[in-house]
Enzyme design. Structure first.
Site, short mmCIF file in Angstrom:
data_model
loop_
_atom_site.label_atom_id
_atom_site.label_comp_id
_atom_site.label_asym_id
_atom_site.label_seq_id
_atom_site.Cartn_x
_atom_site.Cartn_y
_atom_site.Cartn_z
N ASP A 38 0.81 -1.22 0.00
CA ASP A 38 0.00 0.00 0.00
C ASP A 38 0.85 1.27 0.00
O ASP A 38 1.45 1.62 1.02
CB ASP A 38 -0.90 -0.05 1.25
CG ASP A 38 -1.69 1.22 1.44
OD1 ASP A 38 -2.07 1.51 2.59
OD2 ASP A 38 -1.92 1.93 0.45
N ASP A 224 -2.19 5.45 -5.44
CA ASP A 224 -2.40 4.63 -4.25
C ASP A 224 -2.67 3.17 -4.57
O ASP A 224 -3.79 2.80 -4.95
CB ASP A 224 -3.57 5.23 -3.45
CG ASP A 224 -3.74 4.54 -2.12
OD1 ASP A 224 -4.61 4.95 -1.35
OD2 ASP A 224 -2.99 3.58 -1.85
C1 LIG Z 1 -5.67 -2.80 -4.43
O1 LIG Z 1 -6.07 -3.56 -3.30
C2 LIG Z 1 -6.69 -2.73 -2.38
C3 LIG Z 1 -7.04 -3.51 -1.11
C4 LIG Z 1 -8.49 -3.24 -0.75
C5 LIG Z 1 -8.63 -1.86 -0.09
C6 LIG Z 1 -10.04 -1.70 0.51
O2 LIG Z 1 -10.93 -1.59 -0.61
C7 LIG Z 1 -10.44 -2.90 1.37
C8 LIG Z 1 -11.46 -3.69 0.89
C9 LIG Z 1 -11.88 -4.81 1.65
C10 LIG Z 1 -11.30 -5.10 2.89
C11 LIG Z 1 -10.27 -4.28 3.37
C12 LIG Z 1 -9.82 -3.19 2.63
C13 LIG Z 1 -8.71 -2.44 3.22
C14 LIG Z 1 -8.95 -1.59 4.30
C15 LIG Z 1 -7.89 -0.89 4.89
C16 LIG Z 1 -6.59 -1.09 4.45
C17 LIG Z 1 -6.34 -1.95 3.36
C18 LIG Z 1 -7.39 -2.63 2.76
C19 LIG Z 1 -10.20 -0.39 1.34
C20 LIG Z 1 -11.65 -0.19 1.77
C21 LIG Z 1 -11.76 1.10 2.63
C22 LIG Z 1 -11.24 2.31 1.86
N1 LIG Z 1 -9.88 1.98 1.45
C23 LIG Z 1 -8.82 2.60 2.07
O3 LIG Z 1 -8.90 3.47 2.90
C24 LIG Z 1 -7.41 2.14 1.68
C25 LIG Z 1 -6.59 3.25 1.00
C26 LIG Z 1 -5.22 2.65 1.07
N2 LIG Z 1 -4.18 3.66 0.95
C27 LIG Z 1 -5.14 1.92 2.40
O4 LIG Z 1 -4.32 2.65 3.29
C28 LIG Z 1 -6.56 1.81 2.90
C29 LIG Z 1 -9.78 0.83 0.52
#
Ligand SMILES: COCCCC[C@@](O)(c1ccccc1-c1ccccc1)[C@@H]1CCCN(C(=O)[C@H]2C[C@@H](N)[C@@H](O)C2)C1
Length: 338
Positions: A38, A224
Site C-alpha cells: 500500500d 495509491d
Molecule cells: C488494491 O487492493 C486494495 C485492497 C483493498 C482496499 C479496501 O478496498 C479494502 C477492501 C476490503 C477489505 C479491506 C480493505 C482495506 C482496508 C484498509 C486497508 C487496506 C485494505 C479499502 C476499503 C476502505 C477504503 N480503502 C482505504 O482506505 C485504503 C486506502 C489505502 N491507501 C489503504 O491505506 C486503505 C480501501
C-alpha cells in the site's frame, strides 16, 4: 528465480479486480501472510495470535504467533491506524520479515483488533505500507527503507503491475529494485512527487470526452496501490457520473450495461501526458442472478484539508498504467501496461 538485483518478483493475487495482495513471511521458522502493498500508508501490520476471538475479522485470518518465532523481539508499544473506513489496533513487535526474497529486521504491528467493516471482506491478512517514513505511525522505519539501507537493490525503486482480469494469472506483480518489461510496453513518463514524503503528484486536469471539466486549475492526486478505485472530491465525481449517465445507489455508481460500449474516456493529465481510461478500465461488469450489473469504479470521497481536496488514483488506474515508484528521484513513472 533470483534476478540479478538480489530480489525476486512477488506475484500478486487479484481478487475481483478490487483486492490485490502478495505473500510475505515473518519469523523463524517463516510464518506466511498475504498483504496489500500500500503506497498510501507506511506501516506493516498483520493479525496477532493474541487477537480477541470477538474480533471476527482478526480471528478469520492468518495470525502471527511470537511464541513460535526464534527471532522475535518484544516491543509492546501500542499501535492504532485509521483508514477511510475501518481501523486497526494492536501493539508493536520486531522480527525478521522477508519481502521479495530479502530479509529485514522489522518493527511491525500485531493487530489484536480489526474493525469488522471492512476487514471481514478482506481476502488478505494485513497491510504492508510502501509509503515514505514521513507518514509512518510511531516513526517506525518502513520496510522498503530497511531494504534500501541494505544496498542490495539495483535501483531504489519498486514497481507494481495489477492485472485487469481475475482469470488472468498472475493477478499482478511487485518488483523491488526495478521494473518487469513483461508487463509494460513503450517508455516510462515520469511525474515528480508534489513534495518529498508522499506518493502525491500535481494533476493538471481531469477531462471527460473532449471538454476539460475538473481540476482545471490543477489539483493533487495520490497514486495509491492500496485503493481499489479512483476517488475524487464528491461534487466533482457526482458531476462526472452525471456526464456519463451513472446513477448512485448504496454501493456506489451504476450504469446500465447496454450503455457501456458508448461511454466516453476519462483522461487524467499528469506531468504533461494524458492518461485515458476507457469503459474497459473503469466499468466493473458483473453477471449476477438478477442480470448484469455494471459498476463505475469511481467513488466520491472528500478528504479534509490539509491533505485534501485530493484525487486518489487506485488499482483501476494502475491496472492500465504500469507504475514505478522511484525513491531515488522522488518521482513516479507510468508506462502502458500489457
Ligand atoms: C488494491 O487492493 C486494495 C485492497 C483493498 C482496499 C479496501 O478496498 C479494502 C477492501 C476490503 C477489505 C479491506 C480493505 C482495506 C482496508 C484498509 C486497508 C487496506 C485494505 C479499502 C476499503 C476502505 C477504503 N480503502 C482505504 O482506505 C485504503 C486506502 C489505502 N491507501 C489503504 O491505506 C486503505 C480501501
Amino acid at each position: 528465480e533470483d534476478t540479478s538485483n538480489g530480489t525476486v518478483p512477488t506475484p500478486l493475487t487479484n481478487y475481483l479486480d478490487t483486492q490485490y495482495f502478495g505473500e510475505i513471511s515473518i519469523g523463524s521458522p517463516a510464518q506466511t501472510f498475504n498483504v496489500v502493498f500500500d503506497t498510501g500508508s507506511a506501516n506493516l501490520w498483520v493479525p496477532s495470535q493474541s487477537c480477541s476471538p470477538f474480533s471476527t475479522a482478526c480471528f478469520t485470518h492468518n495470525r502471527y504467533d511470537a511464541s513460535r518465532s526464534q527471532t522475535y523481539v518484544e516491543n509492546g508499544t501500542g499501535f492504532s491506524i485509521q483508514y477511510a473506513s475501518g481501523n486497526v489496533r494492536g501493539f508493536l513487535s520486531e522480527d525478521v520479515v522477508v519481502v521479495g526474497g530479502i530479509p529485514v529486521v522489522q518493527v511491525f504491528a500485531e493487530a489484536t483488533f480489526l474493525s469488522a467493516m471492512p476487514f471481514i471482506f478482506a481476502k488478505f491478512d494485513g497491510v504492508l505500507g510502501m509509503g515514505y517514513p514521513k507518514v509512518a505511525i510511531d516513526g517506525i522505519t518502513p520496510v522498503f527503507d530497511r531494504i534500501m539501507s541494505q544496498h542490495v537493490l539495483k535501483e531504489e525503486v519498486f514497481s507494481i503491475y495489477y492485472s485487469r482480469d481475475p482469470k488472468h494469472l498472475p493477478g499482478g506483480e511487485l518488483v523491488l529494485g526495478g521494473t518487469d518489461p513483461n508487463y509494460y510496453t513503450g517508455t516510462f513518463n515520469y511525474v515528480d512527487t508534489k513534495q518529498t514524503g508522499t506518493w502525491e503528484v500535481i494533476m493538471k486536469g481531469v477531462s471527460v470526452g473532449s471538454e476539460m471539466t475538473f481540476c482545471v486549475a490543477g489539483c493533487t492526486a495520490v497514486i495509491d496501490t492500496g485503493s481499489s478505485y479512483i476517488t475524487g472530491p464528491a461534487s466533482s465525481v457526482a458531476l462526472l457520473m452525471k456526464t456519463i449517465g451513472a446513477e448512485q445507489d448504496e454501493s456506489g455508481y451504476k450504469v446500465s450495461c447496454d450503455t457501456v460500449l458508448n461511454l466516453p474516456s476519462v483522461t487524467f493529465h499528469l506531468g504533461g501526458k494524458e492518461y485515458s481510461l476507457t469503459h474497459e478500465d473503469y466499468i466493473l461488469w458483473q453477471s449476477q442472478m438478477e442480470g448484469d450489473v455494471c459498476t463505475v469504479t469511481f467513488r466520491g470521497l472528500d478528504v479534509p484539508p490539509p491533505t485534501g481536496p485530493i484525487w486518489i488514483l487506485g488499482a483501476n488506474f494502475i491496472a492500465r498504467y504500469y507504475t514505478e515508484f522511484d525513491r531515488r528521484n522522488n518521482r513516479i513513472g507510468f508506462a502502458t501496461a500489457v
